[in-house]
Design a protein around this motif. Structure first.
Motif, short mmCIF file in Angstrom:
data_model
loop_
_atom_site.label_atom_id
_atom_site.label_comp_id
_atom_site.label_asym_id
_atom_site.label_seq_id
_atom_site.Cartn_x
_atom_site.Cartn_y
_atom_site.Cartn_z
N PHE A 366 -3.00 2.26 -3.83
CA PHE A 366 -1.88 2.38 -5.13
C PHE A 366 -1.52 3.20 -4.32
N SER A 367 -0.02 4.02 -4.79
CA SER A 367 0.20 4.89 -4.73
C SER A 367 1.97 5.11 -5.00
N VAL A 368 2.90 6.01 -6.06
CA VAL A 368 3.93 5.84 -6.25
C VAL A 368 4.87 6.97 -5.76
N GLU A 369 5.93 6.76 -5.15
CA GLU A 369 7.45 7.64 -4.84
C GLU A 369 8.24 7.86 -5.14
N CYS A 370 9.70 8.34 -5.31
CA CYS A 370 10.53 8.60 -6.00
C CYS A 370 11.42 8.61 -5.37
N THR A 371 12.41 7.91 -4.68
CA THR A 371 13.95 7.70 -4.17
C THR A 371 15.05 8.72 -5.25
N ASN A 372 15.79 10.20 -5.28
CA ASN A 372 16.84 10.48 -6.05
C ASN A 372 17.92 9.94 -5.30
N SER A 373 19.13 10.12 -5.82
CA SER A 373 20.18 10.02 -5.90
C SER A 373 20.68 9.59 -4.40
N THR A 374 20.28 11.26 -3.96
CA THR A 374 20.45 11.47 -2.34
C THR A 374 19.89 10.22 -0.70
N GLY A 375 18.40 9.79 -1.42
CA GLY A 375 17.87 8.97 -0.02
C GLY A 375 16.86 10.17 -0.71
N GLN A 376 17.04 10.66 -1.03
CA GLN A 376 15.19 11.64 -0.35
C GLN A 376 14.33 11.02 -0.91
N LYS A 377 12.88 10.90 -0.71
CA LYS A 377 12.00 10.24 -0.96
C LYS A 377 10.90 11.65 -1.48
#
Length: 439
Positions: A366-377
């Motif tokens: 299990f893991s969690v990642e975020c993708t911001n408005s510029t596509g950066q993870k």
């Protein structure tokens, strides 16, 4: 709280019928008599000595009609009580009185200490009433919320909002703001609370994403809170019934404050004579006892009012079926992902999951990642393997947050995953929102 038989619309006529069961015994005639006497004393002081600009503003406030809304009157009474307590502190007495050079001054000083204690007691009663009213309403609303980690996160968001509001108040105090400045902020915060409550009823504004959690709320209740601020809405009946005695008490406490304020400024020229001191003492006795009686009465009315009823009373407990866990099979060598769009920072993302028991102990990544408005993870929660887990975190940026369950390392075993996930937005996008009805 009292249940609403048949859950009929909460109209003004409906509330009139309810309030018929709670008549308020009229205020003592001493309220109007002593208020008039105090105002006569202040008129003499105004006539004999020129008013400062600040005193003129205070006189104008006394001469105006009290606010129409009951909760605004509650805050006004609280503000003026605090102002009077400030004046009754020995360090704020006139210099001549502080010296206690005569037996009369000593005796009067003792009386002032007693009056201060009366106001302190009344202030505690009022603060407790406002705090309890807010908590009771929030707790009732929470009965409609999910009774799992999501409800806990909503409470945490409310606590965050309250801390932010308190920080605003502390900033005013620390910058040297006056009691009046602090109460101007408190009332603005209160108005924001009521506006947000109305938005909750119409499922708009910052509450629109929270309305989905109000499981089984009867439409008549949502209709009522949508109208909670309307001048001619259902709450006008409460103001009509119980406003006049509260308005009289607001006028009385403001008159007492004005008299003490003007007397302190002119003490060297004209100290409080025996009869005036006696009237002041009587006025404080009557005001504090009558105001506390009104608070006790209105507390009972609110406790039984049909503004909000619990989910159990509304018969909404069976409506929680949509709160069940989702269940999915994650095949060997595969992953399962859930993405949550987050529009505001300080949102909470929470989860609760477990694997269905099998013949052998198994886990899943299990893991969690975020993708911001510029596509950066960005990796928010690093990969780790669990049999079950419950957790949450507060977001620091907007974007798409993806929760990933990874079974790619398994060559043979599928995993039956049971889970709940959700994103709880901030209770408000500023520091000015919490569920609270008009008092």
């Amino acid at each position: 709280m009292a249940s609403i038989e048949g859950l009929v619309p909460i109209t003004r006529n409906f509330l009139a019928s309810f309030y018929d069961k709670y008549p308020f015994s009229p205020l003592s005639d001493d309220v109007s008599r002593l208020t008039s006497q105090i105002r006569s004393f202040t008129a003499d002081l105004q006539h004999q000595f020129p008013l400062t600009q600040g005193e003129s503003l205070l006189v104008n406030e006394v001469d105006r009609q009290p606010p129409h809304k009951m909760d605004e009157n509650m805050w006004k009474n609280r503000e003026h009580i605090e102002e009077i307590i400030f004046l009754l502190e020995k360090s704020h007495w006139p210099q001549l009185l502080q010296q206690q050079s005569t037996p009369e001054d000593i005796e009067f000083g003792i009386i002032l200490g007693q009056l201060k204690e009366k106001f302190l007691n009344t202030l505690k009663v009022l603060e407790s009433f406002q705090s309890n009213n807010s908590e009771n309403i929030f707790n009732t609303v929470m009965t409609y919320m999910p009774q799992d980690f999501r409800g806990t996160l909503i409470k945490q968001q409310r606590e965050r909002s309250e801390r932010a509001k308190q920080a605003e108040i502390d900033a005013v105090v620390n910058s040297g703001g006056s009691i009046r400045d602090r109460y101007a902020l408190l009332w603005r915060q209160q108005m924001d609370r009521r506006k947000q409550l109305a938005l909750l009823g119409s499922a708009t504004g910052v509450y629109k994403t929270l309305v989905k959690y109000l499981v089984g709320v009867p439409q008549v209740l949502l209709d009522f809170i949508r109208q909670i601020n309307d001048d001619e809405g259902p709450m006008e009946e409460q103001r009509h019934r119980y406003g006049p005695p509260l308005y009289s008490l607001t006028t009385m406490v403001l008159s007492i404050r004005l008299f003490i304020h003007l007397s302190w400024g002119r003490y060297e020229h004209r100290n409080l004579a025996g009869p005036q001191a006696s009237v002041l003492q009587q006025a404080v006795d009557v005001y504090t006892s009558e105001f506390e009686r009104f608070i006790k009465f209105i507390s009972e009315v609110f406790a039984n009012s049909p503004f909000f009823i619990s989910a159990e009373e509304a018969g909404a407990m069976d409506a929680r079926k949509n709160e069940e866990y989702k269940e999915i099979t994650v095949l060997a060598g595969k992953t399962h992902e859930v993405s949550l769009p987050v529009e505001s920072i300080n949102s909470y993302i929470g989860w609760d999951f477990s694997l269905a028991p099998g013949k052998m102990s198994m886990d899943i990544g299990f893991s969690v990642e975020c993708t911001n408005s510029t596509g950066q993870k960005t990796m928010i929660l690093p990969y780790r393997r669990y049999e079950s887990d419950q957790g949450n975190f507060c977001t620091c940026e907007a974007g798409k947050y993806t929760l990933i369950w990874d079974n790619s390392y398994s060559s043979f075993f599928k995993k039956v995953l049971r889970y709940k996930v959700d994103c709880i937005p901030p209770v408000a996008e500023s520091a000015q929102s919490v569920n609270e009805a008009e008092g």
